[in-house]
Design an enzyme around this catalytic site. Structure first.
Site, short mmCIF file in Angstrom:
data_model
loop_
_atom_site.label_atom_id
_atom_site.label_comp_id
_atom_site.label_asym_id
_atom_site.label_seq_id
_atom_site.Cartn_x
_atom_site.Cartn_y
_atom_site.Cartn_z
N HIS A 39 -2.81 -32.83 19.56
CA HIS A 39 -1.63 -33.52 20.08
C HIS A 39 -0.55 -32.50 20.46
CE1 HIS A 39 -3.43 -37.31 18.74
NE2 HIS A 39 -3.89 -36.57 17.75
N LYS A 48 0.84 -1.20 0.00
CA LYS A 48 0.00 0.00 0.00
C LYS A 48 0.88 1.25 0.00
CE LYS A 48 -3.69 2.24 2.58
NZ LYS A 48 -4.57 2.21 3.73
N GLU A 64 -3.99 -6.50 15.18
CA GLU A 64 -3.55 -5.20 14.67
C GLU A 64 -4.72 -4.21 14.73
OE1 GLU A 64 -0.20 -4.60 11.68
OE2 GLU A 64 -1.92 -4.16 10.42
N LYS A 114 9.79 -0.16 13.82
CA LYS A 114 10.31 0.10 12.46
C LYS A 114 11.34 1.22 12.51
CE LYS A 114 6.03 -0.68 9.84
NZ LYS A 114 5.04 -0.01 9.00
N GLY A 161 -4.72 -2.03 4.86
CA GLY A 161 -3.95 -3.18 4.37
C GLY A 161 -4.57 -4.52 4.73
N ARG A 162 -4.98 -4.68 5.99
CA ARG A 162 -5.48 -5.99 6.44
C ARG A 162 -6.89 -6.28 5.95
NH1 ARG A 162 -4.32 -2.56 10.43
NH2 ARG A 162 -5.94 -1.77 11.80
N GLU A 178 10.69 -4.56 4.14
CA GLU A 178 10.77 -5.96 3.70
C GLU A 178 10.46 -6.07 2.20
OE1 GLU A 178 9.14 -4.79 6.34
OE2 GLU A 178 9.03 -6.23 7.98
O1 F6P Z 1 2.31 -4.12 9.96
C1 F6P Z 1 2.10 -2.80 9.62
C2 F6P Z 1 1.56 -2.66 8.23
O2 F6P Z 1 1.41 -1.31 7.94
C3 F6P Z 1 0.24 -3.41 8.00
O3 F6P Z 1 -0.85 -2.72 8.46
C4 F6P Z 1 0.28 -3.62 6.53
O4 F6P Z 1 -0.62 -4.61 6.13
C5 F6P Z 1 1.74 -4.01 6.34
O5 F6P Z 1 2.45 -3.20 7.27
C6 F6P Z 1 2.28 -3.83 4.96
O6 F6P Z 1 2.19 -2.50 4.54
P1 F6P Z 1 2.32 -2.11 3.01
O7 F6P Z 1 1.20 -2.76 2.27
O8 F6P Z 1 2.26 -0.62 2.98
O9 F6P Z 1 3.64 -2.61 2.52
#
Ligand code: F6P
Length: 533
Positions: free
Chosen positions: A371, A194, A341, A499, A255-256, A200
């Protein structure tokens, strides 16, 4: 203490144990079982009765939950700390007629995405590719969990599609596990972010670019291997993604909650456009149910209420999700982000402290976890409410295994309810003399307290439509809970500090500069890592 907890505590104090509720009401199973098309939710094994529900309904009216639902589904600003709507439901609307103006762009983007999907599934010739065999989704959090869960859950609908892969973690191991399996000249990458700023995803996208170059893909061909899904289209263009390969996201979708739109690109590639549309239709049916059903029969509201009762009236601090279906093995991971979250917050929207909010959510698949952690669920000192999720019709022909699977699921919730007394154990042992010390000790170890709550959700079958319903059910449950707790479900400030510190620390891996303010423990760990490299 928030007013919800104050309100509910006296009712909770008067609620009978679960077994008594069953004894008092022979119709309990039917009164607390709710069907919506192919979805069935059994709340009979939750500690709630009619007077308590009636009281809760009054509370929901007092906090104007109905109005809040209309605001959510109508695209009003409900995320006040970021001044945004949380309008994921617009992504599942079907018809242009009578839809809000903003749907025109959502709709045209969906159609463009689904055209791309069919072209990619057909090998990508019309897009200038000599065949596409592999698609790698690079994204994390909401840009990974939803599509990854749904793609796995709907594997049986994945026919005649390229292979799809997911890379989320900045751990180079994640890329290292996938890249060697890919044919460089027929692989494309979807960069899903987003913000297009997530560390990452940026680093893994760069790795993909280098890998293509190392595998003799010419510089002028590399950019074309990338597609981007983002609100930050200028950053995607700067990375080199061709304009025609960029699908927009919108600020009004968190995002979620984003799997329903372009973030679902990889899912749509896997299952095809028609199945993706079915997935949206299922979620839209839950939106309609949420908007139009009285609270006492409204599935997300009831699920949310039961969760808040367990958290605030009975003080249960964790919540387990156990899917009795391998295809749903990623559901706990997905729900961890969705619930924790969204509702892992300590302050109300007015800045006052909140009461206990999101429980720790965890889980796994049955029967495996029987188990592993079920010992603690049955006899541990903490009561852990469980959601059991089962699918009636399997996607395989091993009927006996499936019967055994579902029998186990039913048995676990029955055992949690029923328990087993010391007297029953004594009978089992064939020792009637309960006064004997060795019997007392053994009986204590073997006793099950019972009266432990669970919800069972049954899907007739795991179709795209049913999965859409199930995920939207949990989404709206989370929203209902956020209104009860008076917290904002749609921001996530809690992920920011770590972060920032990570960004500050990273240069210290390359030189001696350690950020001032670094605590002595972190400092020592860093030094040990540097010394051992
Ligand atoms: O974990 C924090 C967060 O902002 C989430 O809400 C989101 O889904 C994820 O990082 C990834 O963010 P982006 O889609 O901006 O890379």
């Amino acid at each position: 203490m928030s007013s919800w907890t104050q309100f509910i505590s006296p009712y909770a104090a008067g609620t009978e144990p679960l077994q008594t509720l069953f004894q008092q009401d022979s119709k309990r199973a039917t009164s607390w079982g709710f069907a919506l098309e192919g979805l069935y939710v059994d709340l009979a094994k939750q500690q709630i009765d009619a007077p308590m529900l009636a009281a809760c309904e009054k509370y929901l009216e007092r906090i104007q939950l109905g109005r809040a639902i209309q605001d959510l589904l109508g695209g009003e600003i409900v995320n006040h700390s970021e001044q945004r709507a949380a309008w994921h439901s617009i992504l599942r609307l079907q018809a242009l007629a009578d839809s809000p103006a903003q749907f025109a762009e959502v709709h045209s983007t969906r159609e463009r995405m689904l055209e791309l999907v069919e072209e990619i599934r057909a090998g990508g010739k019309s897009l200038g590719f000599d065949g596409i065999t592999d698609v790698v989704n690079i994204g994390i959090g909401g840009s990974d969990l939803g599509p990854r869960l749904a793609t796995r859950a709907l594997g049986q609908f994945q026919q005649n599609s390229p292979r799809v892969h997911f890379v989320a973690n900045v751990d180079g191991q994640a890329m290292a596990a996938v890249l060697p399996t890919l044919p460089a000249n027929s692989t494309i990458f979807l960069i899903v972010s987003k913000s297009f700023g997530t560390q990452e995803t940026r680093m893994n996208a760069e790795l993909a670019r280098h890998w293509l170059a190392e595998n003799n893909i010419s510089e002028d061909q590399i950019d074309r291997r990338f597609f981007a899904i983002t609100t930050n289209t200028s950053a995607a263009a700067k990375f080199g993604v061709p304009f025609a390969h960029i699908l927009p996201m919108w600020d009004f979708v968190g995002g979620r909650f984003s799997v329903w739109g372009p973030v679902g690109f990889v899912l749509a590639i896997a299952i095809g456009a028609q199945h993706f549309r079915e997935f949206l239709r299922g979620a839209a049916s839950m939106d309609q149910h949420f908007a139009a059903t009285p609270f006492a029969k409204n599935l997300p509201v009831l699920l949310g209420l039961v969760g808040c009762l367990n958290r605030n009236a009975f003080a249960y601090a964790s919540h387990a999700i156990v899917a009795y279906d391998e295809r749903l093995s990623l559901l706990p991971n997905y729900l961890q982000q969705l619930e924790m979250e969204s509702n892992g917050k300590a302050f109300q929207q007015d800045g006052n402290p909140a009461d206990q909010t999101a429980p720790v959510l965890w889980g796994g698949v049955g029967t495996d976890v029987q188990h592993a952690f079920f010992q603690a669920i049955h006899q541990g000192t903490q009561v852990v409410p469980v959601d059991f999720i089962g699918v009636i019709k399997p996607a395989h022909s091993h009927v006996q295994n499936h019967d055994a699977l579902l029998a186990n699921m039913l048995a676990q919730s029955a055992a949690l309810l029923r328990g087993k007394s010391a007297a029953e154990i004594a009978v089992d042992l064939g020792h009637q003399e309960t006064g004997v010390e060795s019997n007392r000790i053994l009986a204590a170890q073997k006793t099950f307290p019972g009266n432990r709550p669970s919800t069972t959700i049954l899907l007739d079958s795991l179709t795209p439509y049913a999965l859409g319903q199930l995920l939207a059910l949990y989404e709206h449950k989370v929203f209902a809970q956020s209104r009860i707790w008076n917290i904002n479900a749609f921001d996530q400030w809690g992920v920011e500090l770590g972060k920032l510190i990570a960004a500050d620390l990273l240069p210290a891996f390359r030189d001696d500069r350690i950020p001032k303010d670094t605590d002595s423990s972190t400092n020592a760990l860093l030094n040990r890592i540097r010394a051992a490299r």
